[in-house]
Design a protein around this motif. Structure first.
Motif, PDB file in Angstrom:
ATOM      1  N   GLU A   1      -2.805   0.865   9.660  1.00 20.71           N
ATOM      2  CA  GLU A   1      -3.189  -0.527   9.932  1.00 20.71           C
ATOM      3  C   GLU A   1      -4.449  -0.676  10.775  1.00 20.71           C
ATOM      4  OE1 GLU A   1      -1.788  -2.815   8.320  1.00 20.71           O
ATOM      5  OE2 GLU A   1      -0.078  -1.647   7.580  1.00 20.71           O
ATOM      6  N   ASN A   2      -4.669   0.246  11.688  1.00 22.31           N
ATOM      7  CA  ASN A   2      -5.810   0.113  12.592  1.00 22.31           C
ATOM      8  C   ASN A   2      -7.103   0.505  11.856  1.00 22.31           C
ATOM      9  OD1 ASN A   2      -7.764   0.491  14.534  1.00 22.31           O
ATOM     10  ND2 ASN A   2      -6.349   1.310  16.058  1.00 22.31           N
TER      11      ASN A   2
ATOM     12  N   ASN B   1      -5.763   1.527  -2.765  1.00 28.64           N
ATOM     13  CA  ASN B   1      -4.449   1.113  -2.275  1.00 28.64           C
ATOM     14  C   ASN B   1      -3.751   2.206  -1.442  1.00 28.64           C
ATOM     15  OD1 ASN B   1      -2.793  -1.117  -2.026  1.00 28.64           O
ATOM     16  ND2 ASN B   1      -1.419  -0.476  -3.679  1.00 28.64           N
ATOM     17  N   ILE B   2      -4.398   3.357  -1.288  1.00 26.02           N
ATOM     18  CA  ILE B   2      -3.849   4.393  -0.400  1.00 26.02           C
ATOM     19  C   ILE B   2      -4.284   4.061   1.027  1.00 26.02           C
ATOM     20  CG2 ILE B   2      -3.737   6.856   0.127  1.00 26.02           C
ATOM     21  CD1 ILE B   2      -2.669   6.402  -2.588  1.00 26.02           C
ATOM     22  N   LYS B   3      -3.310   4.001   1.934  1.00 20.49           N
ATOM     23  CA  LYS B   3      -3.635   3.553   3.298  1.00 20.49           C
ATOM     24  C   LYS B   3      -3.831   4.702   4.268  1.00 20.49           C
ATOM     25  CE  LYS B   3      -2.513  -0.391   4.439  1.00 20.49           C
ATOM     26  NZ  LYS B   3      -2.153  -1.793   4.661  1.00 20.49           N
ATOM     27  N   ALA B   4      -3.185   5.823   4.016  1.00 22.83           N
ATOM     28  CA  ALA B   4      -3.336   6.972   4.918  1.00 22.83           C
ATOM     29  C   ALA B   4      -2.887   8.235   4.196  1.00 22.83           C
ATOM     30  CB  ALA B   4      -2.508   6.783   6.186  1.00 22.83           C
TER      31      ALA B   4
ATOM     32  N   TYR C   1       5.666   0.756   3.536  1.00 19.55           N
ATOM     33  CA  TYR C   1       4.816   1.218   2.425  1.00 19.55           C
ATOM     34  C   TYR C   1       5.621   2.088   1.460  1.00 19.55           C
ATOM     35  CZ  TYR C   1       2.038   0.733   6.686  1.00 19.55           C
ATOM     36  OH  TYR C   1       1.532   0.311   7.873  1.00 19.55           O
ATOM     37  N   LYS C   2       5.038   2.279   0.280  1.00 22.26           N
ATOM     38  CA  LYS C   2       5.536   3.330  -0.592  1.00 22.26           C
ATOM     39  C   LYS C   2       4.981   4.655  -0.098  1.00 22.26           C
ATOM     40  CE  LYS C   2       6.077   1.724  -5.257  1.00 22.26           C
ATOM     41  NZ  LYS C   2       5.449   1.588  -6.584  1.00 22.26           N
TER      42      LYS C   2
ATOM     43  N   GLY D   1       0.813  -1.214   0.000  1.00 23.09           N
ATOM     44  CA  GLY D   1       0.000   0.000   0.000  1.00 23.09           C
ATOM     45  C   GLY D   1       0.848   1.267   0.000  1.00 23.09           C
ATOM     46  N   VAL D   2       0.156   2.411  -0.100  1.00 22.64           N
ATOM     47  CA  VAL D   2       0.827   3.706  -0.278  1.00 22.64           C
ATOM     48  C   VAL D   2       0.357   4.697   0.782  1.00 22.64           C
ATOM     49  CG1 VAL D   2       1.111   5.669  -1.868  1.00 22.64           C
ATOM     50  CG2 VAL D   2       0.931   3.341  -2.778  1.00 22.64           C
TER      51      VAL D   2
END
Ligand SMILES: *[C@@H]1O[C@H](CO)[C@@H](O)[C@H](O)[C@H]1NC(C)=O
Ligand SMILES: *[C@@H]1O[C@H](CO)[C@@H](O)[C@H](O)[C@H]1NC(C)=O
Length: 511
Positions: free
Chosen positions: A422-423, A355-358, A321-322, A289-290
């Motif tokens: 992650e949370n 795919n963007i995580k934050a 992550y990236k 993810g990114v």
């Protein structure tokens, strides 16, 4: 029958009257984020058939908008903002009573620049130019409200943020410092004693500053360009027909407002568009993810202190992550391998990618709204203006983790970013927050369009003027009533005492 036909055509006449209004928009502030809120207003009004003239540093430049004429003021206004170093004096360490005079000074210069613009002057001084409505950006300085008196048209103020205290007071909104302070004082919910003390001192200072210093100076500038015979600017400010404010009562503290102050939000949000091919590939080839990182268009990653930039890079290097970073230069020395930089990125579309995580953000209002609309959990690193307040509030909603850039460490940054990525609670809280914020009977754009046309149809909103605008402050605070309520019983008590003790002393004398 004849009467019906007459009514029918009269109706059409009225509708077409409304349809063909002439509207002047003046949006002073040269900043991408601010103008992103204003552009949809001039665009939509023009698409509804109104003839719109917009004075703006960010013209839309769309030849399909045949009813929209734009006067580009980017050259003169950007020169001013660069000279003032906006991002530096707005930094969160600068106390609020330093910021306000600097903002006034900057808007004074915007006014000189715009009122001196030859294209604009031509319109202002042409007696054949009749306008049915003027929409002006309002932040702190009310100089442009003088255009209403000069061009004899009702005026509407619009802000890409909340209003400053003076705007609320001019509109007639109750403004007790115990509850509502300035947006640069990030007080939230119930104020502590110390916060109420500071808020009250600020209130008194700002009223005196406006009354004695800022308003007379603004009035002078207005009169210099628009005519010595204009009424006093403070009276014109109180005559505004409506104010559109970017305050969502869920994000900001809810407050009582007069009916002519119209809240709006999510003005600039658009449906996600497909990403450019290279960006899509960067995002989709990231196994874990990114993290998307941007500090917006006012702060800019190239301007932040070297120490924090170094810390961020060290922290990024340790992430699995990236990191996609909006960095405004070609080269970033020491850039870790998992970091990709681009000078500009389509933020709204990137935030929509699964795919963007934050999103690591400075928490400007427009970025915040984009994150909420895309249900993207955030790490907030505020630097200037209202960013601190936005970040603190979103943290309370459980959708963001707040980082104080002055005191943070690499370890804290790594921990915080991983936690938000992650949370799952951050994302699900974001989902709930979005559902709450967007549960409205109409979009904000529809609402402000309706209000703009309402002001045109009724030539102002005199009929909605709140008595809170005109009441004198000692009456509003009931000082005269308290004098009577406390003074009369006190006087009576005094008389009774004198009567009783007076008698006693006579008695004593007799004995
Ligand atoms: C321009 O305004 C006219 C009415 O004044 C309207 O019929 C037309 O659709 C408008 N055109 C655009 C592109 O907004
Ligand atoms: C305020 O507006 C009213 C009506 O729209 C007008 O009569 C009055 O003169 C205005 N006051 C000032 C100070 O311009």
């Amino acid at each position: 029958m004849k009467v019906l036909v007459f009514i029918y055509f009269f109706g059409i006449f009225l509708i077409s009257q409304n349809k063909c209004a002439r509207i002047l928009c003046v949006f002073q502030m040269p900043a991408v984020s601010h103008q992103a809120t204003f552009k949809p207003i001039s665009r939509t009004l023009s698409l509804r058939g109104h003839k719109v003239v917009a004075v703006t540093p960010h013209p839309i430049n769309d030849s399909n908008l045949t009813n929209l004429t734009e006067i580009d003021t980017s050259k003169e206004t950007y020169e001013i903002i660069f000279r003032h170093g906006f991002e530096f004096f707005m930094s969160k360490e600068d106390p609020v009573h330093h910021k306000i005079p600097k903002i006034f000074a900057m808007y004074d210069e915007f006014a000189h620049a715009i009122l001196n613009n030859s294209q604009f002057k031509k319109i202002c001084n042409d007696p054949n130019q009749k306008f049915d409505l003027i929409i002006s950006q309002i932040y702190v300085s009310p100089i442009m409200f003088a255009l209403g008196a000069k061009l004899k048209a009702p005026i509407v103020g619009v802000s890409s943020m909340g209003g400053w205290q003076g705007t609320h007071i001019a509109a007639g909104n109750p403004n007790p410092p115990a509850l509502y302070s300035e947006m640069f004082l990030p007080y939230n919910g119930e104020l502590t004693f110390y916060e109420r003390l500071k808020s009250t001192l600020y209130f008194i200072w700002s009223r005196l500053y406006v009354y004695w210093v800022a308003m007379p100076r603004c009035d002078k500038i207005a009169k210099q360009y628009l005519g010595e015979d204009l009424p006093y600017l403070a009276d014109l400010e109180r005559n505004v027909s409506a104010i559109f404010l970017n305050i969502n009562p869920i994000l900001y503290t809810p407050r009582p407002m007069v009916p002519t102050v119209i809240p709006m939000s999510f003005m600039h949000i658009q449906k996600p568009k497909p990403l450019p091919e290279d960006i899509r590939e960067i995002i989709e080839t990231a196994k874990n993810g990114v993290i998307y990182f941007s500090l917006g268009s006012n702060v800019k990653s190239v301007n932040i202190p070297q120490r924090i930039r170094g810390l961020l890079m060290e922290a990024f290097a340790e992430l699995p992550y990236k990191v996609l970073w909006k960095f405004e230069k070609e080269e970033l020395p020491g850039k870790p391998d998992n970091v990709v930089i681009r000078k500009w990125l389509p933020q709204q579309d990137i935030l929509a990618h699964p795919n963007i995580k934050a999103f690591i953000s400075q928490c400007g209002l427009q970025s915040t709204e984009e994150a909420i609309d895309r249900e993207m959990p955030m790490v907030g690193i505020p630097f200037i203006a209202d960013q601190e307040m936005n970040s603190v509030r979103l943290a309370k909603w459980g959708v963001l983790r707040h980082v104080d850039y002055l005191n943070t460490t690499k370890e804290e940054l790594v921990r915080t970013i991983k936690d938000v990525a992650e949370n799952p609670s951050y994302r699900s809280n974001m989902k709930n927050l979005r559902a709450l914020l967007q549960d409205e009977p109409m979009t904000s754009l529809d609402r402000v369009t309706w209000w703009a046309e309402y002001v045109i149809r009724h030539r102002g909103t005199r009929h909605l003027r709140s008595p809170t605008i005109d009441i004198e402050w000692h009456k509003y605070l009931l000082l005269d009533v308290f004098v009577v309520l406390i003074g009369v019983p006190a006087l009576l008590l005094l008389l009774i005492f004198r009567f009783v003790f007076g008698k006693k002393s006579i008695k004593m004398k007799k004995e």
